[in-house]
Design a protein around this motif. Sequence first.
Motif, PDB file in Angstrom:
ATOM      1  N   GLU A  29       0.819  -1.215   0.000  1.00 23.50           N
ATOM      2  CA  GLU A  29       0.000   0.000   0.000  1.00 23.50           C
ATOM      3  C   GLU A  29       0.852   1.263   0.000  1.00 23.50           C
ATOM      4  N   LEU A  30       2.116   1.098   0.320  1.00 29.19           N
ATOM      5  CA  LEU A  30       3.078   2.190   0.188  1.00 29.19           C
ATOM      6  C   LEU A  30       3.788   2.113  -1.156  1.00 29.19           C
ATOM      7  N   ALA A  31       4.288   0.924  -1.490  1.00 26.15           N
ATOM      8  CA  ALA A  31       5.099   0.768  -2.692  1.00 26.15           C
ATOM      9  C   ALA A  31       4.291   0.939  -3.980  1.00 26.15           C
ATOM     10  N   GLY A  32       3.088   0.357  -4.028  1.00 24.47           N
ATOM     11  CA  GLY A  32       2.266   0.480  -5.225  1.00 24.47           C
ATOM     12  C   GLY A  32       1.990   1.930  -5.583  1.00 24.47           C
ATOM     13  N   PRO A  33       1.416   2.703  -4.645  1.00 24.69           N
ATOM     14  CA  PRO A  33       1.189   4.120  -4.929  1.00 24.69           C
ATOM     15  C   PRO A  33       2.481   4.899  -5.180  1.00 24.69           C
ATOM     16  N   TYR A  34       3.520   4.602  -4.425  1.00 30.76           N
ATOM     17  CA  TYR A  34       4.801   5.305  -4.579  1.00 30.76           C
ATOM     18  C   TYR A  34       5.244   5.308  -6.041  1.00 30.76           C
ATOM     19  N   TYR A  35       5.155   4.143  -6.687  1.00 30.66           N
ATOM     20  CA  TYR A  35       5.619   4.069  -8.071  1.00 30.66           C
ATOM     21  C   TYR A  35       4.614   4.606  -9.076  1.00 30.66           C
ATOM     22  N   SER A 193     -18.826  -0.805  -0.483  1.00 25.61           N
ATOM     23  CA  SER A 193     -17.804  -1.859  -0.526  1.00 25.61           C
ATOM     24  C   SER A 193     -18.139  -2.860  -1.609  1.00 25.61           C
ATOM     25  N   GLY A 194     -17.115  -3.592  -2.015  1.00 30.25           N
ATOM     26  CA  GLY A 194     -17.298  -4.661  -2.993  1.00 30.25           C
ATOM     27  C   GLY A 194     -16.994  -5.994  -2.350  1.00 30.25           C
ATOM     28  N   GLU A 195     -16.765  -6.992  -3.160  1.00 30.38           N
ATOM     29  CA  GLU A 195     -16.391  -8.301  -2.648  1.00 30.38           C
ATOM     30  C   GLU A 195     -15.083  -8.192  -1.872  1.00 30.38           C
ATOM     31  N   ASP A 196     -14.936  -9.015  -0.835  1.00 31.18           N
ATOM     32  CA  ASP A 196     -13.681  -9.038  -0.093  1.00 31.18           C
ATOM     33  C   ASP A 196     -12.517  -9.264  -1.048  1.00 31.18           C
ATOM     34  N   TRP A 197     -11.461  -8.499  -0.835  1.00 32.23           N
ATOM     35  CA  TRP A 197     -10.190  -8.622  -1.568  1.00 32.23           C
ATOM     36  C   TRP A 197     -10.314  -8.246  -3.044  1.00 32.23           C
ATOM     37  N   SER A 198     -11.375  -7.534  -3.408  1.00 33.65           N
ATOM     38  CA  SER A 198     -11.483  -7.051  -4.786  1.00 33.65           C
ATOM     39  C   SER A 198     -11.016  -5.596  -4.842  1.00 33.65           C
ATOM     40  N   ASP A 199     -10.617  -5.181  -6.029  1.00 31.15           N
ATOM     41  CA  ASP A 199     -10.107  -3.821  -6.244  1.00 31.15           C
ATOM     42  C   ASP A 199     -11.296  -2.865  -6.314  1.00 31.15           C
ATOM     43  N   VAL A 200     -11.493  -2.113  -5.232  1.00 29.93           N
ATOM     44  CA  VAL A 200     -12.629  -1.188  -5.144  1.00 29.93           C
ATOM     45  C   VAL A 200     -12.114   0.200  -4.763  1.00 29.93           C
ATOM     46  N   VAL A 201     -12.406   1.176  -5.610  1.00 35.38           N
ATOM     47  CA  VAL A 201     -12.035   2.562  -5.340  1.00 35.38           C
ATOM     48  C   VAL A 201     -13.286   3.426  -5.449  1.00 35.38           C
ATOM     49  N   LEU A 207     -12.024  13.448  -2.797  1.00 31.75           N
ATOM     50  CA  LEU A 207     -11.721  12.368  -1.861  1.00 31.75           C
ATOM     51  C   LEU A 207     -11.746  11.021  -2.581  1.00 31.75           C
ATOM     52  N   VAL A 208     -10.654  10.266  -2.433  1.00 26.73           N
ATOM     53  CA  VAL A 208     -10.531   8.951  -3.071  1.00 26.73           C
ATOM     54  C   VAL A 208     -10.196   7.928  -1.995  1.00 26.73           C
ATOM     55  N   THR A 209     -11.007   6.875  -1.887  1.00 27.58           N
ATOM     56  CA  THR A 209     -10.734   5.837  -0.896  1.00 27.58           C
ATOM     57  C   THR A 209     -10.681   4.470  -1.575  1.00 27.58           C
ATOM     58  N   GLY A 210      -9.766   3.629  -1.100  1.00 32.14           N
ATOM     59  CA  GLY A 210      -9.621   2.276  -1.619  1.00 32.14           C
ATOM     60  C   GLY A 210      -9.911   1.273  -0.516  1.00 32.14           C
ATOM     61  N   GLN A 211     -10.497   0.142  -0.888  1.00 34.89           N
ATOM     62  CA  GLN A 211     -11.012  -0.800   0.110  1.00 34.89           C
ATOM     63  C   GLN A 211      -9.922  -1.598   0.826  1.00 34.89           C
ATOM     64  N   ASN A 212      -8.873  -1.971   0.132  1.00 33.78           N
ATOM     65  CA  ASN A 212      -7.940  -2.968   0.667  1.00 33.78           C
ATOM     66  C   ASN A 212      -6.614  -2.880  -0.090  1.00 33.78           C
ATOM     67  N   PRO A 213      -5.630  -3.743   0.240  1.00 35.53           N
ATOM     68  CA  PRO A 213      -4.346  -3.671  -0.471  1.00 35.53           C
ATOM     69  C   PRO A 213      -4.493  -3.820  -1.990  1.00 35.53           C
ATOM     70  N   GLN A 214      -5.464  -4.583  -2.417  1.00 33.27           N
ATOM     71  CA  GLN A 214      -5.678  -4.785  -3.854  1.00 33.27           C
ATOM     72  C   GLN A 214      -6.096  -3.495  -4.558  1.00 33.27           C
ATOM     73  N   SER A 215      -6.493  -2.497  -3.786  1.00 37.54           N
ATOM     74  CA  SER A 215      -7.008  -1.239  -4.345  1.00 37.54           C
ATOM     75  C   SER A 215      -5.985  -0.108  -4.304  1.00 37.54           C
ATOM     76  N   SER A 216      -4.784  -0.370  -3.803  1.00 41.83           N
ATOM     77  CA  SER A 216      -3.830   0.711  -3.545  1.00 41.83           C
ATOM     78  C   SER A 216      -3.377   1.417  -4.825  1.00 41.83           C
ATOM     79  N   VAL A 217      -3.060   0.646  -5.849  1.00 42.66           N
ATOM     80  CA  VAL A 217      -2.599   1.246  -7.099  1.00 42.66           C
ATOM     81  C   VAL A 217      -3.721   2.033  -7.766  1.00 42.66           C
TER      82      VAL A 217
END
Length: 230
Positions: A29-35, A193-201, A207-217
């Motif tokens: 969640e740090l590295a994905g957005p960082y790049y 929210s979406g399905e668990d572990w799905s990419d949800v933004v 304001l932009v929010t992401g659900q989980n690590p899969q949503s960081s990028v």
Amino acid sequence: MKNLNVLIVTTSHNQLGNTGEKTGVWLEELAGPYYQFLDEGASITIASIKGGEVPLDPKSELEEWQTEFTKRFYKDEAALASIKDTNTITEVNPNDFDILFFPGGHGPMWDLGDNNEVAQLINEFDKKDKPIGLVCHGVVALKGVKSANGNAFVKGKRVTSFTNSEEDAVGLTDVVPFLLEDALKEEGAIYVSGEDWSDVVVEDGNLVTGQNPQSSVSAARKTIELTLVE
């Protein structure tokens, strides 16, 4: 595209409740957005609540959780240096930045929410309609923030975060100080929210929010897109 200046704010908390285990920032969640930011030519500053070295959640460093971005981060001397000796959030000037971003991990649950200094930072960016991105447990930074009218910042806003069911799935429902989904709803957020572990933004204005690590990028990409909107 103008040269962006991005402020990434992380937790300084490294204890996982009373478990005796370590926590901190979830590396992806740090590295994905960082790049995402770096590859757009942005200048990136990482600040933390207490300053100094950013704690990384040891679980996020396990092989099973590595991504192309975490692997790149480990080989990037500049990236590694950026988390070794951070400034505190009170030592940065919000006027110097175009985007504010909060990565998650469980650490934020103990020091990002109900934090007056964090709230001040969020309000400074919001006043100027600058993009504010938060992902997973990083969304807790919105907890306790008040808008100029005195209402909770999230009241009436569409947001997402790490869900109750995801917290249950990782077995930490009884370890975290509160459930983030519940806290956001209690402050009047329109929780999505979406399905668990799905990419949800979820986007609501700046304001932009992401659900989980899969949503960081995806969350980071959306904040960049918002800077292109005139």
